[in-house]
Design a protein around this motif. Structure first.
Motif, short mmCIF file in Angstrom:
data_model
loop_
_atom_site.label_atom_id
_atom_site.label_comp_id
_atom_site.label_asym_id
_atom_site.label_seq_id
_atom_site.Cartn_x
_atom_site.Cartn_y
_atom_site.Cartn_z
N GLU A 155 0.81 -1.22 0.00
CA GLU A 155 0.00 0.00 0.00
C GLU A 155 0.84 1.27 0.00
O GLU A 155 0.36 2.31 0.41
N MET A 199 -8.99 -7.56 -0.11
CA MET A 199 -9.45 -6.72 -1.24
C MET A 199 -9.53 -5.26 -0.84
O MET A 199 -10.15 -4.48 -1.53
N ASN A 214 -7.09 -3.29 -0.56
CA ASN A 214 -6.04 -2.55 -1.24
C ASN A 214 -6.53 -2.08 -2.60
O ASN A 214 -6.94 -2.88 -3.43
N ALA A 215 -6.51 -0.76 -2.81
CA ALA A 215 -6.95 -0.23 -4.11
C ALA A 215 -6.09 -0.80 -5.23
O ALA A 215 -6.54 -0.92 -6.36
N TRP A 216 -4.86 -1.14 -4.90
CA TRP A 216 -3.94 -1.59 -5.93
C TRP A 216 -4.28 -2.98 -6.45
O TRP A 216 -3.83 -3.36 -7.53
N VAL A 250 -7.13 -3.81 -7.40
CA VAL A 250 -7.97 -3.52 -8.57
C VAL A 250 -7.08 -3.17 -9.76
O VAL A 250 -7.31 -3.62 -10.88
N ALA A 270 -12.96 -3.92 -12.83
CA ALA A 270 -11.58 -3.92 -13.33
C ALA A 270 -11.42 -4.85 -14.51
O ALA A 270 -10.56 -4.65 -15.36
N VAL A 317 -10.77 2.79 -10.22
CA VAL A 317 -10.22 2.83 -8.87
C VAL A 317 -9.78 4.27 -8.60
O VAL A 317 -9.28 4.94 -9.49
#
Lengths: 168, 118, 399
Positions: free
Chosen positions: A50, B1, B3-5, B7, C38, C130
């Motif tokens: 993150e 899930m 974590n935006a990353w 996606v 996505a 996103v």
């Protein structure tokens, strides 16, 4: 094993294997391409942790700028792209042993630092980029390194042009 | 899930797999008649002579170098742009100084003639 | 209750409801929904290439005083499908000695780099892939994939012209990336957010194109040079003898580079609309958020039209002119614009919106006037030098 751990292991494997392939490849351009894959892998690791800003900066700087520079340097200086021949030195076990000893020492050192292995401190929902910006700009924190960084970049630019100018 | 990353990860995987699948489909659908003439590298219709690697201008390297320096500079500027609004005017001037130092660098490179494409 | 005005939100909630009924708990349903978006968004991105190519061909044709495709289907609407079928069934030739894996990978990466940009574009208040807090930098990162793809394409074809073309293209792209990234800094400066959603939200009152028209201009120019479109397409133009880095590509792989370029240009149009024209903001989006999607598509198409117009109008510029233009005009302009806007914005941050934006606009105008004056002076001195160089010759001839 949780999904997150599996993903971490997969990405780390990609990074490590590509890094080894960089060194082992006989074709230097292939080595550069494996390096690019390795750098993308590191960016993915940042994303998994993150650390979004670090992930994008890794791609923008390392892959976008530095890898391009490396590829240009390779193409400009290699007169032949042929196989270079014997890859290993005659006494290669000795440096290998030294490298492993160094690695073991670093690993022990990192492991004995307090905080290793613990969960990273949560940023309490604050925007990391804002915190980074504030840290870089406040006189009590990293303002001086921030300005010195620009001088460093200037020195790098001037130095490179001086060196490149001599050979042109 | 959370974590935006993740996606982004799924997005990029799909973004790579979709064209890949289209390529495979095209390979299956298209004719395959390889011949030595078709597989020769193209050189304006003339037979290829000599190695495929030629010496390139050092100028490319200079552009890449300038790009690295300015890219790193701009990356430093993004946190500044994010945070300068919340900080006193002094912070804004810090960033301006940062840019000024590198503008001097650009001027130096310009005057040294390193930006000319030969 | 179905609220069609907030179409995307309603759709999202409904799908998540379905997933929850299938047994997932709420956060898993949300995650699965994001994953679905996505997975579908790249497909949607690729599908927009179809009407896009038709639109561009029609526009270019009209700008060149001709009709464009009008045989295949009504108004030539099926032309793109016909071209797709043709490209699918062409033979895929890989030259001897080429690196097969990299040769096949390059077009895929070129398309992936462009499609990747769509993940962060906000199409409406609730419709986006996103919301990254570093969205703007993510745009730059996705762009590096395209640059990389070109380098790989040029090298893997085992053709020195392809490699040379790739080098020049990459040199052009990385050179123009500097003013591009600088111009991307301006919306961040003015909105205080690196995320595209925040940038759009900050444009609710005044669009950034009015606060910083120079930055918008910089973005327009740099993005087109980055994509490699006219007037910066010296290296892959149809009328050039050697087609540049994609000379050895045939069939679908070539099709990908071709589609990738069109899509990249349109995506830059969408980005320009998001960053400078207010994205999905417009009258009525408070009550009907789904209207935002209509707005951004309209605005994006408008910016894309500007790109097509420029393509049809301007002559191609030489590579040395192109690089001079970048390093000696655009980059210094960007470097001076940023601190100027930052100081004005910060200095007036307490004042009203209108005063601040008027001051920003004024700063832009001043800087533009300064640049034009400098260019004018240099142009005049160059003309005088050329005139004085010319005069000795007639005297010599007179003898």
């Amino acid at each position: 094993m949780t999904i997150a751990q599996v993903i971490f292991v997969v990405i780390s494997a990609v990074v490590l294997v590509s890094a080894v392939l960089v060194v082992v490849s006989r074709n230097i351009v292939h080595a550069a391409l494996w390096l690019i894959l390795s750098l993308f892998g590191v960016a993915a690791l940042f994303a998994v942790l993150e650390a979004g800003f670090m992930a994008v900066v890794q791609v923008v700087i390392y892959v976008g700028a530095i890898a391009t520079l490396i590829i240009f340097a390779i193409m400009l200086t290699r007169r032949e792209m042929r196989e270079p021949g014997q890859q290993t030195h005659r006494w290669w076990p000795l440096p290998a042993l030294l490298a492993m000893a160094l690695f073991a020492g670093l690993a022990w050192l990192l492991g004995s630092l307090p905080g290793t292995g613990a969960a990273p401190p949560a940023l309490a929902g604050e925007d990391p980029v804002l915190l980074l910006g504030q840290a870089l700009l406040s006189p009590e924190q990293y303002m001086l390194p921030f300005e010195v960084a620009s001088v460093l970049l200037l020195a790098a630019l001037v130095g490179a042009i001086v060196i490149a100018g001599d050979s042109r | 899930m959370d974590n935006a990353w993740s996606v982004v990860g799924i997005f990029m995987i799909v973004a790579i797999v979709l064209p890949g699948a289209a390529l495979i489909m095209a390979r299956l659908l298209g004719p395959k008649k390889p011949s030595p003439i078709k597989q020769q590298t193209y050189e304006c219709g003339v037979e290829t002579v000599g190695e495929s690697w030629v010496q390139f201008k050092a100028q490319y390297y200079v552009y890449a170098l300038a790009f690295v320096v300015f890219d790193v500079e701009v990356v430093f500027l993004y946190p500044w742009a994010r945070a300068y609004g919340q900080l006193p005017l002094f912070a804004t001037l810090e960033g301006a100084l940062f840019i000024l130092i590198l503008a001097v660098g650009l001027l130096y490179v310009w005057r040294k003639g390193a930006l000319e494409w030969q | 209750m179905v609220n069609l005005g907030d179409f995307f939100y309603t759709l999202g909630m409904w799908l998540q409801g379905l997933l929850m009924r299938a047994g997932l708990n709420e956060s898993a349903a949300r995650g699965a929904f994001s994953a679905l978006v996505a997975a579908l968004l790249p497909l949607i991105a690729l599908l927009t290439a179809v009407p896009l190519i038709w639109l561009e061909r029609k526009w270019i044709a009209r700008l060149q005083d001709r009709m464009g495709p009008n045989r295949v289907g009504p108004f030539g609407l099926l032309q793109v499908f016909a071209d797709m079928v043709k490209i699918f069934t062409k033979e895929d030739i890989t030259p001897l000695g080429a690196d097969r894996v990299v040769f096949a990978l390059a077009p895929v990466l070129a398309v992936a780099g462009v499609v990747g940009l769509w993940a962060v574009i906000p199409f409406a208040a609730n419709a986006f892939g996103v919301d990254l807090n570093v969205g703007v930098l993510y745009l730059v990162a996705a762009g590096t994939l395209s640059t990389l793809a070109i380098m790989l394409a040029g090298w893997s074809a085992n053709n020195k012209y392809a490699l040379l073309g790739a080098f020049r293209t990459v040199a052009q792209m990385i050179s123009y990336e500097v003013p591009l990234v600088l111009s991307l800094l301006v919306p961040v400066l003015l909105s205080g957010s690196l995320g595209l959603n925040g940038i759009v939200a900050a444009q609710r009152e005044v669009w950034f194109v009015f606060s910083a028209p120079l930055a918008a201009l910089l973005f327009l120019i740099a993005s087109q040079a980055e994509v490699g479109r006219a007037p910066f397409d010296l290296l892959e133009a149809e009328s050039e003898i050697v087609a540049g880095f994609n000379i050895e590509y045939s069939g679908m792989k070539f099709g990908f580079f071709f589609v990738g370029e069109f899509l990249h240009s349109f995506t830059m149009g969408l980005l320009g609309a998001t960053l400078f024209l207010g994205g999905w903001t417009g009258p009525g989006v408070e009550t009907y958020p789904a209207l935002g999607a209509v707005y951004i598509i309209l605005k994006g198409t408008f910016v894309y039209f500007l790109f097509v117009w420029a393509r049809a109008t301007f002559p191609r510029i030489r590579i040395d002119q192109m690089l001079d233009f970048n390093w000696k005009l655009l980059t210094p302009l960007g470097l001076f614009l940023i601190p100027l806007l930052a100081v004005v914005n910060r200095g007036l941050s307490e004042s009203s919106v209108w005063l601040r934006n008027a001051a920003l606009l004024g700063a832009n105008v001043l800087l533009a006037a300064l640049v034009l004056t400098i260019l004018g002076m240099r142009g005049r001195s160059a003309r005088m030098r050329a005139a004085s160089n010319a005069t000795p010759a007639p005297a010599a001839l007179r003898r």
